[in-house]
Write a protein that holds these residues in place. Structure first.
Motif, short mmCIF file in Angstrom:
data_model
loop_
_atom_site.label_atom_id
_atom_site.label_comp_id
_atom_site.label_asym_id
_atom_site.label_seq_id
_atom_site.Cartn_x
_atom_site.Cartn_y
_atom_site.Cartn_z
N UNK A 35 0.86 -1.18 0.00
CA UNK A 35 0.00 0.00 0.00
C UNK A 35 0.90 1.23 0.00
N UNK A 36 0.56 2.20 -0.86
CA UNK A 36 1.30 3.45 -0.91
C UNK A 36 0.33 4.58 -0.59
N UNK A 37 0.69 5.40 0.39
CA UNK A 37 -0.13 6.54 0.76
C UNK A 37 0.77 7.67 1.23
N UNK A 38 0.63 8.83 0.59
CA UNK A 38 1.42 10.01 0.94
C UNK A 38 2.93 9.70 0.93
N UNK A 39 3.37 8.92 -0.06
CA UNK A 39 4.78 8.61 -0.21
C UNK A 39 5.31 7.54 0.72
N UNK A 40 4.43 6.94 1.51
CA UNK A 40 4.85 5.92 2.47
C UNK A 40 4.36 4.55 1.98
N UNK A 41 5.28 3.59 1.95
CA UNK A 41 4.93 2.23 1.55
C UNK A 41 4.70 1.37 2.79
N UNK A 42 3.62 0.59 2.75
CA UNK A 42 3.31 -0.31 3.85
C UNK A 42 3.02 -1.70 3.29
N UNK A 43 3.22 -2.71 4.10
CA UNK A 43 2.87 -4.07 3.72
C UNK A 43 1.40 -4.32 3.98
#
Length: 110
Positions: A35-43
């Motif tokens: 998941x990408x949100x506001x330049x931050x990648x998460x698993x």
């Protein structure tokens, strides 16, 4: 099958910043479970699947995925507006923009 694969690849390769006049605030790719949100990648802790989900600033969203039983791509929309009229207008704008993106990919394949 080739057209569907190209549609999915195009959505993956060309990040969307706005759809239907609304800012895209997050994108989820269930195939790579990110998941990408506001330049931050998460698993993502979800099963791997060929699905892309886009979340919009309005609280609306849409998903793109190949059908599991038919040779076609499917798009699902969830819209959130302050009224039915606003929601209907947003749905129409989202459908028009997403289908224009799909048509562009198909035209480039010719």
């Amino acid at each position: 099958a080739e057209q569907i694969a190209r549609i999915m690849a195009s959505f993956r390769e060309q990040p969307l910043h706005e759809v239907g006049g609304v800012q895209v605030v997050a994108m989820e790719d269930y195939d790579v479970r990110k998941r990408w949100s506001h330049g931050v990648e998460q698993s993502l802790e979800l099963p791997r699947s060929n699905v892309l989900k886009y979340e919009l600033a309005s609280g609306s969203w849409f998903c793109v995925r190949p059908s599991g039983t038919e040779p076609k791509a499917k798009v699902y929309f969830g819209v959130k507006g302050r009224s039915l009229k606003e929601s209907d207008a947003l749905l129409e704008a989202l459908e028009n923009d997403v289908m224009a993106l799909v048509e562009r990919v198909l035209y480039q394949m010719k």
